[in-house]
Design a protein around this motif. Structure first.
Motif, mmCIF file in Angstrom:
data_model
loop_
_atom_site.group_PDB
_atom_site.id
_atom_site.type_symbol
_atom_site.label_atom_id
_atom_site.label_comp_id
_atom_site.label_asym_id
_atom_site.label_seq_id
_atom_site.Cartn_x
_atom_site.Cartn_y
_atom_site.Cartn_z
ATOM 1 N N ILE A 251 0.838 -1.199 0.000
ATOM 2 C CA ILE A 251 0.000 0.000 0.000
ATOM 3 C C ILE A 251 0.874 1.251 0.000
ATOM 4 O O ILE A 251 0.626 2.205 -0.746
ATOM 5 N N ASN A 252 1.921 1.235 0.798
ATOM 6 C CA ASN A 252 2.811 2.393 0.848
ATOM 7 C C ASN A 252 3.539 2.578 -0.477
ATOM 8 O O ASN A 252 3.716 3.711 -0.956
ATOM 9 N N ALA A 253 3.953 1.470 -1.104
ATOM 10 C CA ALA A 253 4.637 1.560 -2.397
ATOM 11 C C ALA A 253 3.723 2.179 -3.449
ATOM 12 O O ALA A 253 4.156 3.021 -4.250
ATOM 13 N N ALA A 254 2.454 1.779 -3.446
ATOM 14 C CA ALA A 254 1.501 2.357 -4.405
ATOM 15 C C ALA A 254 1.328 3.846 -4.174
ATOM 16 O O ALA A 254 1.290 4.640 -5.127
ATOM 17 N N ARG A 255 1.227 4.234 -2.913
ATOM 18 C CA ARG A 255 1.028 5.654 -2.605
ATOM 19 C C ARG A 255 2.259 6.483 -2.979
ATOM 20 O O ARG A 255 2.141 7.604 -3.479
ATOM 21 N N LEU A 256 3.451 5.929 -2.739
ATOM 22 C CA LEU A 256 4.670 6.630 -3.133
ATOM 23 C C LEU A 256 4.716 6.828 -4.651
ATOM 24 O O LEU A 256 5.044 7.919 -5.139
ATOM 25 N N ALA A 257 4.386 5.770 -5.383
ATOM 26 C CA ALA A 257 4.431 5.864 -6.839
ATOM 27 C C ALA A 257 3.418 6.871 -7.368
ATOM 28 O O ALA A 257 3.691 7.600 -8.334
ATOM 29 N N LEU A 258 2.239 6.918 -6.759
ATOM 30 C CA LEU A 258 1.206 7.848 -7.201
ATOM 31 C C LEU A 258 1.605 9.301 -6.964
ATOM 32 O O LEU A 258 1.105 10.212 -7.642
#
Length: 457
Positions: free
Chosen positions: A407-414
């Motif tokens: 979830i954190n990786a997705a938010r960072l990428a976004l």
């Protein structure tokens, strides 16, 4: 690449895709080979030889019972987990196994099933040999089978093939992440759409979207079952099931005690619930393995329950995108902990979930690729060191960490524009090399790490 989404997401039983589902599939294939050769009804004895990681942690991963069930004709996606103990107890009490559900043959485990500790077959750490004999004790047929992760099984002949005899032409073939990005640039398709277009040519399902929604329903039911059950997990570690109590605490938490990170508690709950079900041999979805089966359901449940605008279409996109990423690891590295450590299971599941969540939260292809890269980059070197060879400690909690990290990786990428220094292809190759360098004691053998430093009591 002619892998199907349904190859990555298989409905089966716990506790392990490589040690339980794979050996059961291998036994099914052995029966098919005997039938094709006209030797099934002539078989009067079976011998099972387990090598490498299947020998070292097979008892804790139910490899022995999986092979017996497979030889009885039971299939991972059709087996009733509640009936499996009775079937095995019948073999042990009678000394008789009903081969393919039709032919009774003598079967005593210490005579016919051998854990060959310290020995390995050449092609893969998860190797096994199945042999059939006639009434005179003459060998009718044997073959080696390799459980290469995620429930995929190759026999000896297939390991020699450089290309698959079953490769099917698809409109958008891809071998790496850069191919996916290039196809997207050329066609305007998202990564999920590319895979869904290919899926129409693979013949696995006439209705892929309903099939994927069914995969989600199985995952969701697994979460719900895990939240309902109590007791102690089997195997001797005396690990108490926690999901039920966590669920009740979350449901009953007063509003004035809620905090901004409560959603993380729910994600942890979802992952724990799935992997406790996996640990007891329950119905799970290999995603891409059973040891990592809680990561993707937990992140998908987070999307379904907590992301505004979530939908069935989004669930299909999530699973299709996750599968595309998983295919890259399957082709270019490994999803087997016995081969590359837990980076190939939790790490891959985290990468798949991160890219998939990014996709359904509005990310473009380059942001999706970035999210998947972040998910793996920070799991590189993750070892597989299950205590007592059981998929319990550290495996259950490790799924929660993989889900939250995704979830954190997705938010960072976004938050970025998709531009980054390390590509997904770079990190997949790094994972492969790291796995090759990793000592065998950290590859699902229970001979290193936590497995030898934690005293069982």
């Amino acid at each position: 690449m002619s892998l199907s989404i349904l190859d990555l997401f298989k409905i089966g039983v716990g506790p392990s895709s490589s040690h339980t589902v794979g050996p059961m599939v291998a036994a099914n294939r052995f029966l098919d080979a005997l039938l094709q050769q006209g030797q099934l009804e002539n078989t009067r004895q079976i011998r099972i030889e387990l090598y490498g990681s299947l020998a070292m942690t097979g008892a804790g991963h139910a490899t022995d019972t999986a092979v017996m069930l497979g030889l009885m004709g039971e299939k991972p996606d059709q087996l009733d987990p509640d009936q499996a103990p009775a079937l095995i107890n019948n073999v042990r009490s009678t000394g008789e196994l009903i081969l393919a559900g039709q032919y009774p043959i003598p079967f005593v485990e210490d005579q016919h099933l051998h854990f060959l500790h310290g020995h390995s077959l050449a092609k893969h750490p998860n190797g096994m040999t199945l042999r059939a004999f006639d009434a005179a004790g003459l060998e009718l047929f044997h073959d080696n089978y390799y459980s290469v992760g995620g429930g995929f099984v190759l026999n000896e002949e297939e390991t020699e093939q450089t290309t698959s005899a079953t490769d099917i032409q698809v409109p958008f073939p891809f071998n790496n992440a850069q191919d996916l990005l290039d196809i997207g640039d050329r066609t305007g398709l998202s990564i999920g759409e590319i895979v869904l277009e290919n899926e129409q040519h693979l013949g696995r399902s006439d209705q892929i979207q309903p099939a994927l929604l069914n995969i989600w329903r199985v995952m969701d039911r697994c979460i719900n079952r895990g939240c309902e059950q109590t007791g102690v997990l089997p195997g001797g570690l005396n690990v108490n099931r926690r999901a039920h109590q966590l669920h009740q605490e979350l449901l009953n938490r007063p509003e004035d005690q809620q905090d901004h990170l409560e959603v993380m508690d729910w994600v942890n709950l979802f992952a724990i619930a799935v992997n406790e079900e996996n640990a007891v041999g329950g119905r799970v979805v290999t995603a891409p393995t059973n040891g990592a089966a809680g990561v993707i359901p937990a992140v998908l449940a987070y999307y379904d329950r907590f992301v505004p605008g979530s939908s069935e279409a989004g669930i299909v996109t999530f699973l299709a995108t996750a599968a595309a990423i998983g295919m890259l690891y399957k082709k270019n590295a490994s999803i087997s902990a016995a081969e590359v450590g837990c980076q190939g299971e939790i790490g891959v599941a985290c990468s798949m979930a991160a890219g998939a969540l990014c996709a359904v939260m509005g990310g473009n292809n380059r942001q999706i690729e970035n999210a998947a890269e972040i998910g793996m980059e920070h799991n590189l070197g993750l070892t597989c060191d299950p205590i007592a060879g059981l998929v319990q400690v550290p495996c259950i909690e490790r799924n929660t960490m993989g889900a939250v990290k995704a979830i954190n990786a997705a938010r960072l990428a976004l938050k970025g524009d998709g531009q980054h220094r390390v590509s997904l292809d770079d990190v997949i190759e790094t994972m492969r090399q790291t796995g090759l360098d990793m000592q065998d004691k950290y590859k699902e053998t229970a001979t290193g790490g936590l497995a030898v430093n934690v005293v069982m009591c």
